[in-house]
Design a protein around this motif. Sequence first.
Motif, PDB file in Angstrom:
ATOM      1  N   ARG A   1       3.413  -9.051  -8.698  1.00  0.00           N
ATOM      2  CA  ARG A   1       4.090  -9.637  -7.553  1.00  0.00           C
ATOM      3  C   ARG A   1       5.072 -10.701  -8.020  1.00  0.00           C
ATOM      4  NH1 ARG A   1       1.890  -5.978  -5.701  1.00  0.00           N
ATOM      5  NH2 ARG A   1       0.572  -5.767  -3.838  1.00  0.00           N
TER       6      ARG A   1
ATOM      7  N   GLN B   1       1.898  -1.975  -8.316  1.00  0.00           N
ATOM      8  CA  GLN B   1       1.082  -2.650  -7.311  1.00  0.00           C
ATOM      9  C   GLN B   1       0.308  -3.823  -7.897  1.00  0.00           C
ATOM     10  OE1 GLN B   1      -1.391   0.284  -5.404  1.00  0.00           O
ATOM     11  NE2 GLN B   1       0.290   1.054  -4.128  1.00  0.00           N
ATOM     12  N   THR B   2       0.195  -3.844  -9.209  1.00  0.00           N
ATOM     13  CA  THR B   2      -0.565  -4.906  -9.886  1.00  0.00           C
ATOM     14  C   THR B   2       0.327  -6.084 -10.291  1.00  0.00           C
ATOM     15  OG1 THR B   2      -0.260  -3.620 -11.914  1.00  0.00           O
ATOM     16  CG2 THR B   2      -2.367  -3.394 -10.756  1.00  0.00           C
TER      17      THR B   2
END
Length: 218
Positions: free
Chosen positions: A173, A170-171
């Motif tokens: 992109r 999630q950290t």
Amino acid sequence: MRFVIVGYGRVGARTARILSEEGHEVVLVENNRDKVERARKAGFDVVEGDGSNESVLQKADLGSADAVGGLTGDPNINFAACMIGKEHGCRSVLRIDEDYRKEIYEQYAEDVDEIIYPERLGAAGAKTALLGGNFNAIGELTERLQLSTVAIPDDSPVVGQRVNDIDLPQTARIYAHGRGREPMTIPLPGTKVEAGDQVAIIVERDSIEDVRATLLGE
């Protein structure tokens, strides 16, 4: 991995900190007494002396080092350190300023593994150059966020996957994608990743190894 960094100025200090925080062993070589003391207070192993002197560098145990980085503001010292490091089987990374003439750059480039321009890449780029490979730092957005580009190898586990299906932490992109000589652009959700593609990511430094494993299979 084990690294010898010559120079504890702005670039050397930040590079050493990043490598150390990621679990690597770092030995610093510095001849300025104040910087030596600052490095030791920061918890680093420091060899005091001229980084262009082979007898000084030998005190850093180059034989057990994976790479040496000449990161001072003096390219002559940096080059000498790199050449000594290569004699001991180390990967060599040399810092040079952007305003050096093309012929000076070419002279250095023939003899070292990689040249970095800290004015553009910062400590993240220096760290990546020392580590080698195809996970390349572009720069640091903040103390925690890093911009990186990744060349997708043939055996990557994400080959054939759509960008929005890649299971990143999630950290992290993916914010850009490119193929061949095409410029990198914001990918569509259904864009499939192929071997040889380049992807650009924003990632928190604590998650870099997880992202590396996902994209490179390491």
